[in-house]
Design an enzyme around this catalytic site. Structure first.
Site, PDB file in Angstrom:
ATOM      1  N   THR A   1       0.816  -1.216   0.000  1.00 38.74           N
ATOM      2  CA  THR A   1       0.000   0.000   0.000  1.00 38.74           C
ATOM      3  C   THR A   1       0.848   1.264   0.000  1.00 38.74           C
ATOM      4  O   THR A   1       0.555   2.207  -0.733  1.00 38.74           O
ATOM      5  CB  THR A   1      -0.921   0.051   1.219  1.00 38.74           C
ATOM      6  OG1 THR A   1      -0.187  -0.376   2.347  1.00 38.74           O
ATOM      7  CG2 THR A   1      -2.111  -0.848   1.038  1.00 38.74           C
ATOM      8  N   THR A   2       1.885   1.272   0.821  1.00 38.22           N
ATOM      9  CA  THR A   2       2.722   2.473   0.867  1.00 38.22           C
ATOM     10  C   THR A   2       3.344   2.702  -0.502  1.00 38.22           C
ATOM     11  O   THR A   2       3.298   3.817  -1.040  1.00 38.22           O
ATOM     12  CB  THR A   2       3.858   2.308   1.910  1.00 38.22           C
ATOM     13  OG1 THR A   2       3.329   1.666   3.053  1.00 38.22           O
ATOM     14  CG2 THR A   2       4.439   3.646   2.288  1.00 38.22           C
TER      15      THR A   2
HETATM   16  P1  ADP Z   1       4.453  -1.352   1.471  1.00 39.31           P
HETATM   17  O1  ADP Z   1       3.278  -0.810   2.224  1.00 39.31           O
HETATM   18  O2  ADP Z   1       4.548  -0.748   0.122  1.00 39.31           O
HETATM   19  O3  ADP Z   1       4.501  -2.830   1.441  1.00 39.31           O
HETATM   20  P2  ADP Z   1       6.777  -1.487   3.160  1.00 39.31           P
HETATM   21  O4  ADP Z   1       7.018  -0.571   4.284  1.00 39.31           O
HETATM   22  O5  ADP Z   1       6.399  -2.883   3.444  1.00 39.31           O
HETATM   23  O6  ADP Z   1       5.707  -0.791   2.240  1.00 39.31           O
HETATM   24  O7  ADP Z   1       8.074  -1.474   2.261  1.00 39.31           O
HETATM   25  C1  ADP Z   1       8.193  -2.252   1.134  1.00 39.31           C
HETATM   26  C2  ADP Z   1       9.445  -1.878   0.388  1.00 39.31           C
HETATM   27  O8  ADP Z   1      10.589  -2.030   1.211  1.00 39.31           O
HETATM   28  C3  ADP Z   1       9.641  -2.772  -0.805  1.00 39.31           C
HETATM   29  O9  ADP Z   1      10.078  -2.000  -1.877  1.00 39.31           O
HETATM   30  C4  ADP Z   1      10.708  -3.736  -0.338  1.00 39.31           C
HETATM   31  O10 ADP Z   1      11.480  -4.224  -1.399  1.00 39.31           O
HETATM   32  C5  ADP Z   1      11.512  -2.880   0.580  1.00 39.31           C
HETATM   33  N1  ADP Z   1      12.233  -3.641   1.608  1.00 39.31           N
HETATM   34  C6  ADP Z   1      11.706  -4.331   2.608  1.00 39.31           C
HETATM   35  N2  ADP Z   1      12.651  -4.869   3.394  1.00 39.31           N
HETATM   36  C7  ADP Z   1      13.830  -4.495   2.880  1.00 39.31           C
HETATM   37  C8  ADP Z   1      15.205  -4.698   3.243  1.00 39.31           C
HETATM   38  N3  ADP Z   1      15.541  -5.401   4.298  1.00 39.31           N
HETATM   39  N4  ADP Z   1      16.125  -4.142   2.468  1.00 39.31           N
HETATM   40  C9  ADP Z   1      15.781  -3.422   1.408  1.00 39.31           C
HETATM   41  N5  ADP Z   1      14.535  -3.171   1.020  1.00 39.31           N
HETATM   42  C10 ADP Z   1      13.558  -3.701   1.736  1.00 39.31           C
END
Ligand code: ADP
Ligand code: MG
Length: 565
Positions: A97-98
């Site tokens: 969502t973000t």
């Molecule tokens: P959303 O609501 O979009 O799912 P998140 O806060 O879950 O937002 O963030 C998702 C993003 O963070 C994705 O682009 C994912 O690839 C990235 N991400 C998550 N964990 C890691 C990590 N450990 N290292 C790098 N990128 C990450």
């Protein structure tokens, strides 16, 4: 007011405001981008939390995009459109969502620059749509396939478990509660729960039936004490001390009717003139209750789960018959029990038959922390499971629940479309690179729009880099360089604030379906905003009129509250 053949014609109600053309479009873009700005800092594992206080004063602390937009009382129609987009993504894949809001915001930001170059919104929309379609193709090209066949067997599961752990780790690590032992515990429970709750489909993939999985929360102990229960757990206690606390081979009556004498809504007055009359009146009531209980006994039930109340007298009769009963059970739990035990909810005790009874090997009340809960295990449908979440306070338990939901959705996503892509903005950079080449082949003004789409995707990398305090421009340059050299998994290790050549090596992987959904939804949202060239808003309502609930729930009555300044 508008003029037709020189005659003024009033078509709008007095007080209605109207913004047209470019102004309208700019207004909407600004509002949508403002919302994206708010969410930006919450993206990724180093994303910051938002503290949201609702109109009742209840506080939510989270960095989960879906929860943030649900709690925020967004008023501007264009920003609301983005909120709807985020909710749609959440409903579809339960994640992303973000990213969807941030990407939609960047797409609109880039569109603004194109508008400045006098490119018509229709051309931008067309270019964006082409770019989105191409991005989905590219995603399939760069994704790695998972062999999920036979996941219900220990060997089959063992084969893909390491990949599943990567996905879940990525989902959970970005959450508030992240410490390694908690994450391991949650991951174990989620994998087991999802596998148990899933059904194999014809094409060899699996559908995780999330309605088979219940999350029950109980404050106290530590989160590592959370447990997976093969069955349904009710946050209720057995109603009467004289009842058994444990029933094996349970035959369960699911009743959506009160085991009480229903008092009429209207207050009736009964004139009683003698003690005998009181007696016979009470006897009559007791007899009716006894009849209800006799009926339950007659069909062979030894457990009663009641959605409504159970009168003291009825409790007493039930206890005498050795029946375990719980009352005021939530409708959603009743429905879960219906599926789990194979029983049927009856709305009238008179209609109860043996066929309506559900079955479970064991129904037992257990002490959990300071409370008692009822466990229904070994159900007829073995796909029903409950994750019982423990934790020191409501805030972290609630966040754990959200995280578990995300993780369960992640399992559903990988098992639906068993393909993984790296995280850490690797796919965004790779898609951007390939889109720029593609744009050249398209040519014309649409080429500019496709390039802008690519730039907007790169913004995700910029945002992730900035959450971990990296220099955004350097990071972007380095990522572009690595991807140009063919390192398609090069991405940002957000936790350590550096670019690495293979993001999969640090176990950051995501189901491809989520990224697809993010791209589709944000493109649609941007297009929807770009299509509007006229805002006609009713005059604001006076205080006290309309609006009962929170933003987003109100629907029609929210109209008129829009603020275009
Ligand atoms: P959303 O609501 O979009 O799912 P998140 O806060 O879950 O937002 O963030 C998702 C993003 O963070 C994705 O682009 C994912 O690839 C990235 N991400 C998550 N964990 C890691 C990590 N450990 N290292 C790098 N990128 C990450
Ligand atoms: Mg996420």
């Amino acid at each position: 007011m508008t003029a037709l053949y020189g005659i003024p014609v009033v078509i709008l109600k007095e007080g209605t405001s109207r913004t047209q053309g470019r102004d309208a479009l700019r207004n909407n873009i600004i509002a949508a981008r403002a919302l994206a700005e708010v969410l930006k800092t919450s993206l990724g594992p180093k994303g910051l939390d938002k503290m949201l206080v609702d109109s009742f004063g209840d506080i939510t602390v989270t960095n989960d995009g879906a929860s943030i937009v649900k709690e925020m009382e967004v008023q501007h129609p264009a920003a609301k459109l983005l909120v709807e987009t985020a909710k749609a993504v959440d409903a579809e894949v339960g994640d992303g969502t973000t990213s969807a809001v941030v990407l939609a915001g960047s797409l609109l930001g880039k569109a603004e620059a194109l508008l400045d170059q006098n490119i018509h919104p229709t051309i931008i929309i067309e270019g964006y749509k082409k770019a989105a379609a191409k991005s989905l193709e590219i995603l399939d090209e760069i994704a790695t396939k998972l062999d999920v066949g036979g996941i219900e067997t220990p060997e089959g599961l063992a084969k893909v478990r390491p990949e599943l752990v990567k996905v879940l780790y990525t989902t959970l690590a970005s959450k508030y509660l992240a410490t390694p032992d908690i994450i391991d515990r949650l991951i174990d429970m989620v994998i087991s729960a999802a596998v148990v709750a899933s059904e194999r489909r014809g094409d060899g993939t699996y559908e995780v039936r999330l309605d088979n999985v219940k999350i029950e929360k109980k404050k106290g102990a530590s989160m590592t004490d959370s447990q997976l229960v093969y069955g349904v757990v009710l946050d209720k206690e057995v109603v009467h001390p004289g009842m058994p606390k444990r029933v094996e081979k349970a035959k369960i009556a699911l009743i959506d009717a009160p085991l009480e004498i229903e008092k009429p809504e209207i207050t009736a007055k009964i004139n009683i003139t003698s003690p005998e009359q009181i007696r016979s009146f009470l006897d009559e009531e007791a007899k009716m209750l006894k009849d209800m209980v006799d009926k339950i006994v007659a069909v062979g039930a030894n457990v009663v789960v009641c959605q409504k109340g159970i009168d003291d007298v009825a409790q007493h009769f039930l206890a005498k018959k050795g029946i375990l009963a719980v009352r005021r059970v939530k409708r959603s739990d009743m429905e879960k029990l219906e599926r789990a035990t194979g029983g049927r909810i009856v709305t009238s005790i008179r209609d109860l038959t043996e066929k309506d009874l559900g079955y479970a090997e064991l129904v037992e009340e257990r002490k959990i922390g300071n409370d008692k809960m009822v466990f229904i295990e070994g159900c007829k449908n073995p796909k029903a499971v409950t994750i019982l979440v423990r934790g020191a306070n409501d805030m972290i338990i609630d966040e754990a629940e959200r995280s578990l939901n995300d993780a369960l959705h992640a399992m559903r996503n990988v098992l639906r479309d068993p393909k993984l892509i790296p995280g850490g903005a690797a796919p965004e950079i790779e898609i951007a690179l390939r889109l720029k080449k593609y744009a050249e082949s398209v040519g014309g003004k649409e080429q500019l729009a496709i390039q802008s789409f690519a730039d907007a995707l790169e913004e995700i990398a910029v945002v992730l880099a900035s959450t971990s305090g990296m220099d955004t421009l350097d990071t972007l340059m380095e990522l572009r360089k690595l991807h140009t050299e063919g390192k398609l998994y090069a991405g940002i290790d957000v936790m350590n604030g550096k670019v690495i050549e293979n993001i999969l090596s640090i176990n950051v992987a995501e189901p491809v379906i989520v990224k697809k959904q993010i791209i589709k939804a944000s493109t649609e949202a941007a297009a929807a905003v770009l299509k509007v060239d006229d805002i006609i808003a009713a005059s604001p309502m006076k205080a006290g009129e309309g609006k009962g609930g929170k933003a987003g729930e109100g629907g029609e009555e929210e109209r008129g509250k829009f603020d275009f300044e």
